[in-house]
Design a protein around this motif. Structure first.
Motif, PDB file in Angstrom:
ATOM      1  N   ASN A  41      15.053  -6.741 -11.447  1.00 27.34           N
ATOM      2  CA  ASN A  41      15.789  -5.483 -11.283  1.00 27.34           C
ATOM      3  C   ASN A  41      15.810  -4.980  -9.853  1.00 27.34           C
ATOM      4  N   GLY A  42      15.251  -5.745  -8.915  1.00 24.43           N
ATOM      5  CA  GLY A  42      15.267  -5.325  -7.527  1.00 24.43           C
ATOM      6  C   GLY A  42      13.869  -5.146  -6.967  1.00 24.43           C
ATOM      7  N   MET A  43      13.786  -4.535  -5.794  1.00 22.48           N
ATOM      8  CA  MET A  43      12.526  -4.353  -5.076  1.00 22.48           C
ATOM      9  C   MET A  43      11.792  -3.131  -5.595  1.00 22.48           C
ATOM     10  N   VAL A  44      10.494  -3.284  -5.834  1.00 24.37           N
ATOM     11  CA  VAL A  44       9.630  -2.186  -6.282  1.00 24.37           C
ATOM     12  C   VAL A  44       8.452  -2.111  -5.319  1.00 24.37           C
ATOM     13  N   TRP A  45       8.181  -0.915  -4.815  1.00 24.28           N
ATOM     14  CA  TRP A  45       7.054  -0.703  -3.896  1.00 24.28           C
ATOM     15  C   TRP A  45       5.943   0.040  -4.629  1.00 24.28           C
ATOM     16  N   LEU A  46       4.746  -0.530  -4.592  1.00 25.42           N
ATOM     17  CA  LEU A  46       3.574   0.105  -5.194  1.00 25.42           C
ATOM     18  C   LEU A  46       2.646   0.586  -4.087  1.00 25.42           C
ATOM     19  N   GLU A  47       2.009   1.718  -4.337  1.00 22.27           N
ATOM     20  CA  GLU A  47       1.038   2.266  -3.386  1.00 22.27           C
ATOM     21  C   GLU A  47      -0.336   2.265  -4.048  1.00 22.27           C
ATOM     22  N   LEU A  48      -1.278   1.567  -3.424  1.00 24.76           N
ATOM     23  CA  LEU A  48      -2.644   1.465  -3.922  1.00 24.76           C
ATOM     24  C   LEU A  48      -3.556   2.148  -2.913  1.00 24.76           C
ATOM     25  N   SER A  49      -4.249   3.183  -3.341  1.00 29.77           N
ATOM     26  CA  SER A  49      -5.081   3.951  -2.420  1.00 29.77           C
ATOM     27  C   SER A  49      -6.492   4.081  -2.981  1.00 29.77           C
ATOM     28  N   TRP A  50      -7.471   3.819  -2.116  1.00 29.59           N
ATOM     29  CA  TRP A  50      -8.876   4.029  -2.468  1.00 29.59           C
ATOM     30  C   TRP A  50      -9.445   5.213  -1.689  1.00 29.59           C
ATOM     31  N   ARG A  51      -8.587   6.133  -1.302  1.00 24.80           N
ATOM     32  CA  ARG A  51      -8.991   7.364  -0.636  1.00 24.80           C
ATOM     33  C   ARG A  51      -9.800   8.220  -1.606  1.00 24.80           C
ATOM     34  N   ALA A  52     -10.957   8.700  -1.172  1.00 23.72           N
ATOM     35  CA  ALA A  52     -11.919   9.319  -2.097  1.00 23.72           C
ATOM     36  C   ALA A  52     -11.312  10.481  -2.876  1.00 23.72           C
ATOM     37  N   GLU A  53     -10.586  11.371  -2.193  1.00 26.15           N
ATOM     38  CA  GLU A  53     -10.080  12.559  -2.874  1.00 26.15           C
ATOM     39  C   GLU A  53      -8.750  12.322  -3.567  1.00 26.15           C
ATOM     40  N   ALA A  54      -8.148  11.145  -3.398  1.00 24.73           N
ATOM     41  CA  ALA A  54      -6.848  10.899  -4.032  1.00 24.73           C
ATOM     42  C   ALA A  54      -6.665   9.412  -4.313  1.00 24.73           C
ATOM     43  N   ALA A  55      -7.661   8.787  -4.953  1.00 22.65           N
ATOM     44  CA  ALA A  55      -7.526   7.380  -5.327  1.00 22.65           C
ATOM     45  C   ALA A  55      -6.440   7.275  -6.396  1.00 22.65           C
ATOM     46  N   ARG A  56      -5.517   6.308  -6.225  1.00 25.43           N
ATOM     47  CA  ARG A  56      -4.350   6.301  -7.108  1.00 25.43           C
ATOM     48  C   ARG A  56      -3.643   4.952  -7.087  1.00 25.43           C
ATOM     49  N   LEU A  57      -2.829   4.746  -8.112  1.00 22.32           N
ATOM     50  CA  LEU A  57      -1.876   3.645  -8.206  1.00 22.32           C
ATOM     51  C   LEU A  57      -0.560   4.260  -8.636  1.00 22.32           C
ATOM     52  N   THR A  58       0.446   4.222  -7.770  1.00 28.12           N
ATOM     53  CA  THR A  58       1.747   4.814  -8.063  1.00 28.12           C
ATOM     54  C   THR A  58       2.841   3.927  -7.497  1.00 28.12           C
ATOM     55  N   GLN A  59       4.057   4.245  -7.869  1.00 22.67           N
ATOM     56  CA  GLN A  59       5.232   3.644  -7.241  1.00 22.67           C
ATOM     57  C   GLN A  59       5.787   4.614  -6.219  1.00 22.67           C
ATOM     58  N   VAL A  60       6.305   4.090  -5.110  1.00 25.24           N
ATOM     59  CA  VAL A  60       6.888   4.932  -4.070  1.00 25.24           C
ATOM     60  C   VAL A  60       8.265   4.389  -3.729  1.00 25.24           C
ATOM     61  N   ALA A  61       9.078   5.247  -3.157  1.00 30.69           N
ATOM     62  CA  ALA A  61      10.363   4.790  -2.641  1.00 30.69           C
ATOM     63  C   ALA A  61      10.122   3.853  -1.454  1.00 30.69           C
ATOM     64  N   ALA A  62      11.138   3.095  -1.104  1.00 29.78           N
ATOM     65  CA  ALA A  62      10.996   2.129  -0.016  1.00 29.78           C
ATOM     66  C   ALA A  62      10.445   2.828   1.224  1.00 29.78           C
ATOM     67  N   PRO A  63       9.214   2.512   1.658  1.00 26.69           N
ATOM     68  CA  PRO A  63       8.595   3.241   2.764  1.00 26.69           C
ATOM     69  C   PRO A  63       9.102   2.737   4.108  1.00 26.69           C
ATOM     70  N   PRO A  64       8.931   3.534   5.163  1.00 33.23           N
ATOM     71  CA  PRO A  64       9.267   3.041   6.503  1.00 33.23           C
ATOM     72  C   PRO A  64       8.331   1.918   6.909  1.00 33.23           C
ATOM     73  N   LYS A  65       8.828   1.045   7.782  1.00 34.34           N
ATOM     74  CA  LYS A  65       7.998  -0.059   8.249  1.00 34.34           C
ATOM     75  C   LYS A  65       6.870   0.480   9.113  1.00 34.34           C
ATOM     76  N   GLY A  66       5.682  -0.018   8.866  1.00 36.51           N
ATOM     77  CA  GLY A  66       4.527   0.432   9.645  1.00 36.51           C
ATOM     78  C   GLY A  66       3.243   0.008   8.977  1.00 36.51           C
ATOM     79  N   GLY A  67       2.288  -0.436   9.771  1.00 33.54           N
ATOM     80  CA  GLY A  67       1.009  -0.832   9.237  1.00 33.54           C
ATOM     81  C   GLY A  67       0.927  -2.283   8.828  1.00 33.54           C
ATOM     82  N   SER A  68       1.989  -3.078   9.109  1.00 31.38           N
ATOM     83  CA  SER A  68       1.934  -4.492   8.732  1.00 31.38           C
ATOM     84  C   SER A  68       1.024  -5.290   9.651  1.00 31.38           C
ATOM     85  N   GLY A  69       0.631  -4.712  10.785  1.00 34.01           N
ATOM     86  CA  GLY A  69      -0.233  -5.430  11.713  1.00 34.01           C
ATOM     87  C   GLY A  69      -1.709  -5.237  11.467  1.00 34.01           C
ATOM     88  N   SER A  70      -2.091  -4.425  10.483  1.00 34.85           N
ATOM     89  CA  SER A  70      -3.511  -4.222  10.222  1.00 34.85           C
ATOM     90  C   SER A  70      -4.124  -5.513   9.670  1.00 34.85           C
TER      91      SER A  70
END
Length: 446
Positions: A41-70
């Motif tokens: 059905n197309g591209m799906v972006w998932l956001e996985l966060s282990w941030r203490a106050e907001a640990a989560r698994l959600t879907q997000v809209a296509a994000p801006p490019k950034g952080g691919s060099g980490s």
């Protein structure tokens, strides 16, 4: 994100991203990664966060490019390349999700990505086919955890088991009530201590205004209503009958509704992603504005002190006429002595110095006044950004970040230079030369 919300997100994602091909990984902040998965059905972006106050698994809209060099993003990109997501595994009431990747559906799992949503113990771990850790969001050293230290190369071990009993739909009302009444505490503590998966938000949805009532004071009717809600929650959890409903003050729920006919648009996981992003941006906006206001207050205090000092010095220059007149009076004496002439010369010099300092002091006063006006304007700008609730948080955050950079350049340039000089003075590194006799000679700049 509690277990109820996590189960709802997994129910939504399984229908839309299994199977899907991994394409992209990026890390927008130190505790969050974003995965790009391409399904039929197309591209799906998932956001996985282990941030203490907001640990989560959600879907997000296509994000801006950034952080691919980490480093973590590059490891994910290299390890998961040409693999497909074939399974989203979650067991019981554990808030641990395992993304399992294989070359094709039905083939053995090659890599696993484990997201542990456990508050300040949250983490993200990339495992190989032997379930050894290839990369992880944060290392857990021996001194940080005696129960479960984990780092790169270690075999993966499951988190400690949950405390309490797993909720059971078949448990009778009398036994369920007696379990909650075993200890004379409030209903809130009884629910969270007796059963797994009961988050503060879920406890409030179950008990409502009775949440802080002692369990011994609840009436038979209240127990019946509470058990009815409890049974409805377990029923919808087992049937995976979820629907996203946003409530007042940013709260939401994914259960407790009537059966719905079809899938939601936009999807539940995406609606949660939008809600989390908005809440986190608002928190960041508030934190950044508070930090800027505190810094502005410190700068205002310094500038006001300097302005008062320069104004005091300028007021002192008004005595130059009286000083010169006193010198004139000494030289107008019929027979001034040598000491009187020298004193008159000193008074003339003092009067000239006072006259020369007037424009310099006035320039300094104007400089400090301009800085105070800049601080006033900055505080007004911050207030305007906080009150602009009709505007999206992202541009307001960007505006405050630009203001912070501008203030750093305008108001802290001298302080940064002074700090560097002091640091150099505190840590001297003179040149050392050893003579033929073995004596060490240190050569410094001064």
């Amino acid at each position: 994100m509690d277990i109820t919300t996590l189960r709802a997100v997994l129910w939504d994602l399984r229908r839309r991203v299994l199977p899907s091909r991994f394409e992209k990984a990026q890390q927008p902040d130190p505790a969050t990664v974003q995965l790009g998965l391409r399904s039929l059905n197309g591209m799906v972006w998932l956001e996985l966060s282990w941030r203490a106050e907001a640990a989560r698994l959600t879907q997000v809209a296509a994000p801006p490019k950034g952080g691919s060099g980490s480093t973590l993003a590059q490891q994910l990109q290299h390890t998961l390349r040409q693999l497909a997501l074939v399974e989203l595994h979650q067991n019981g009431f554990e808030r641990v999700v395992e993304f399992r990747f294989a070359h094709r559906p039905g083939e053995p799992v090659q890599k696993s990505l484990v997201l542990e949503l456990m508050g300040r113990h949250s983490n993200l771990l990339l495992l190989d086919d032997q379930r050894k850790v290839i990369a992880l969001g944060r290392q857990v050293r021996d001194h940080q955890s005696r129960v479960r230290p984990i780092s790169t190369g270690d075999p993966y071990s499951n988190p400690p088991p949950l405390q309490g009993r797993a909720p059971d739909r078949d448990e009778p009302l009398e036994r369920w009530q007696s379990r909650l009444c075993l200890v004379p505490v409030t209903l809130r503590k009884a629910l969270q201590q007796s059963y797994q998966g009961i988050s503060p938000a879920l406890a409030l949805q179950l008990a409502g205004s009775w949440l802080d009532s002692p369990v011994q004071e609840l009436t038979t009717h209240q127990w019946a209503v509470l058990h009815q809600r409890w049974s409805l929650w377990l029923q919808q959890l087992s049937r995976e009958n979820f629907q996203f409903l946003q409530q007042d003050a940013g709260s939401y729920r994914v259960w407790g509704h009537a059966d719905h006919a079809g899938p939601q648009e936009p999807p539940l996981a995406l609606q949660l992603g939008v809600l989390f992003k908005r809440a986190l941006n608002e928190r960041s906006l508030q934190q950044m504005s508070t930090e800027l206001q505190q810094r502005l207050q410190r700068w205002r205090s310094k500038e006001q002190t300097a302005l008062d000092d320069q104004s005091k010095r300028l007021n002192a220059t008004s005595d130059h006429r009286a000083v010169q007149q006193k010198a004139d009076a000494l030289l107008c004496l019929p027979h001034p002595s040598r000491d009187q002439v020298e004193e008159a010369q000193k008074l003339y010099q003092k009067a000239r110095k006072l006259r020369r300092s007037v424009p310099l002091l006035q320039d300094r006063i104007n400089h400090h006044q301009q800085r105070l006006e800049l601080i006033d304007g900055s505080e007004t700008f911050i207030d305007d950004q906080l009150k602009a609730a009709w505007e999206d948080c992202a541009p307001r955050l960007q505006a405050l970040a630009e203001l912070r950079d501008e203030l750093d350049e305008l108001l802290q340039a001298k302080e940064r230079g002074r700090g560097k000089r002091q640091k150099r003075e505190q840590n001297p590194k003179p040149l050392e030369v050893t003579t033929d006799n073995g004596m060490v000679v240190q050569v410094g700049r001064n």
